[in-house]
Design a protein around this motif. Structure first.
Motif, short mmCIF file in Angstrom:
data_model
loop_
_atom_site.label_atom_id
_atom_site.label_comp_id
_atom_site.label_asym_id
_atom_site.label_seq_id
_atom_site.Cartn_x
_atom_site.Cartn_y
_atom_site.Cartn_z
N SER A 112 0.82 -1.21 0.00
CA SER A 112 0.00 0.00 0.00
C SER A 112 0.86 1.27 0.00
CB SER A 112 -0.92 0.02 1.24
OG SER A 112 -1.72 -1.14 1.29
N GLY A 113 2.17 1.12 0.18
CA GLY A 113 3.03 2.29 0.28
C GLY A 113 2.66 3.13 1.49
N ALA A 114 2.41 2.47 2.61
CA ALA A 114 1.86 3.17 3.77
C ALA A 114 2.58 2.77 5.05
CB ALA A 114 0.37 2.86 3.89
N ILE A 115 2.32 3.54 6.10
CA ILE A 115 2.85 3.28 7.43
C ILE A 115 1.73 3.54 8.43
CG2 ILE A 115 4.51 4.04 9.20
CD1 ILE A 115 6.31 4.95 6.85
N ILE A 116 1.62 2.67 9.42
CA ILE A 116 0.73 2.92 10.55
C ILE A 116 1.61 3.18 11.76
CG2 ILE A 116 -0.92 1.88 12.18
CD1 ILE A 116 -2.07 0.32 9.83
N ASN A 117 1.29 4.25 12.50
CA ASN A 117 2.01 4.48 13.76
C ASN A 117 1.03 4.88 14.85
OD1 ASN A 117 2.56 7.33 15.04
ND2 ASN A 117 2.26 7.68 12.84
N ARG A 118 1.36 4.49 16.04
CA ARG A 118 0.66 4.96 17.24
C ARG A 118 1.72 5.32 18.29
NH1 ARG A 118 -1.05 -0.51 16.82
NH2 ARG A 118 0.06 -1.94 18.26
N MET A 119 2.69 6.11 17.85
CA MET A 119 3.84 6.44 18.69
C MET A 119 3.43 7.15 19.97
SD MET A 119 6.17 5.15 16.75
CE MET A 119 7.73 5.74 17.37
N GLY A 120 2.50 8.09 19.87
CA GLY A 120 2.04 8.77 21.08
C GLY A 120 2.97 9.88 21.55
#
Length: 366
Positions: A112-120
């Motif tokens: 998808s050429g994507a990144i998911i982050n929940r770094m906070g």
């Protein structure tokens, strides 16, 4: 090509089970570049394409910048102009140091050429960033600083928390970005509501006036979420215009997953903000809406889904004055930055030519 054939495979192997490990490794490498002036200057000559623009009284070597989130702690500030960027936005930084959310908290969706982050908002706090910037050598491009709410601070006390970061970091920023749109700090997006945003931005303007003491204030941009309705964005823009905000950053990461490759649905189920290619069209259309809604009165920094030079050109065509890259750098490397500046130069030349020679109107019938 060197990045895509050599560097990216190494980094992706490092982060095969943990994308954050690759992120941290990259920052360590770049922090070394940041401290070596000769190497830095040599890389600037190779990577930087000059296309000077002035926005909000700030002169940028070119209009392609690094988005917030890549260098939260200001570890590699000298490296960003060496990679070709015309400006860099540090943070998001908070008034208090905080570790962020539990790991793992970053995932790649390669198809998808994507990144998911929940770094906070994991960062060392405003005081630590100020100390690091005090000790850092001069930077070869403007610096923006994104400020956000500390997780431990109740939403009712958000204003003093933002003001603490503003006061602490004011001497070091060319502009500030007010982050009220990250999906990874509980309650933060409530600050996009008109009354809460009006209070926050009014306080930031008053504090900026006090600190500046008659000198020009640092421009303040508000970063908005891509998940707002057009009516909600319109209300937000009214508040921005009322409170004298300099501009808007559109957009932050999204909670939506509509444009993810179906084969990556399992990863996409991870909570957090999504960036990269699935945001390209969404962010561009929000930029277009903001530009139209404000009649061009608010400069826009276009951010979200800038994966190719053509994406950057489309963002400028939609009304952006500047563009920021994050996921595009991870997937495409510095060539995306250079190519985007060159594409902007062609776009600007075409726009200037069209303005100088507008199409003639047919003569009225008699």
């Amino acid at each position: 090509m060197l990045y895509q054939t050599l560097a990216r495979p190494v980094l992706f192997r490092i982060g095969r089970g943990d994308a954050e490990a690759a992120h941290d490794t990259t920052l360590r490498w770049l922090s070394r570049v940041s401290t070596q002036r000769q190497i830095r200057n040599a890389l600037i000559k190779v990577n930087r394409v000059n296309a000077p623009v002035e926005v909000c009284g700030i002169r940028f070597p070119n209009p392609i910048g690094l988005a917030a989130g890549m260098d939260k702690k200001g570890l590699a500030i000298g490296a960003w102009p060496a990679l070709g960027f015309g400006f860099a936005e540090l943070g998001t930084v908070t008034g208090q140091a905080q570790p962020g959310n539990p790991q793992p908290r970053m995932y790649r969706l390669r198809k998808s050429g994507a990144i998911i982050n929940r770094m906070g908002f994991n960062n060392d706090g405003a005081q630590a960033l100020a100390a690091r910037l005090t000790a850092a050598p001069p930077v070869d491009c403007p610096l923006g600083i994104s400020i956000g709410k500390s997780k431990a601070v109740p939403i009712e006390q958000a204003v003093p928390d933002y003001l603490h970061s503003l006061r602490t970091l004011y001497p070091f920023a060319d502009y500030f970005a007010v982050n009220v749109s990250s999906p990874n700090t509980p309650g933060l997006r409530q600050l996009q509501d008109s009354s809460a945003l009006r209070e926050l931005l009014g306080a930031i303007r008053a504090e900026g006036d006090r600190i500046a003491a008659g000198r020009p204030r640092r421009p303040v941009f508000v970063k908005i979420a891509p998940d707002l309705t057009e009516s909600a964005i319109a209300q937000l823009l009214e508040v921005c215009l009322e409170t004298g905000v300099a501009g808007v950053i559109a957009t932050n990461t999204t909670l939506g997953r509509d444009r993810v490759d179906p084969s990556e649905d399992a990863i996409a189920a991870e909570p957090g903000g999504l960036s990269g290619r699935p945001l390209t069209e969404v962010s561009r259309e929000i930029v277009r809406f903001v530009h139209t809604e404000t009649g061009g009165r608010l400069p826009i920094i276009g951010s979200g889904g800038i994966m190719t030079p053509d994406d950057a050109a489309s963002m400028f065509d939609a009304g952006a004055s500047l563009v920021q890259i994050y996921s595009g750098l991870i997937y495409g490397g510095p060539s995306v930055v250079r190519g985007s500046v060159r594409r902007y130069k062609k776009f600007a030349k075409q726009r200037a030519k069209a303005a100088a020679h507008p199409p003639s109107r047919p003569s009225p019938t008699t």
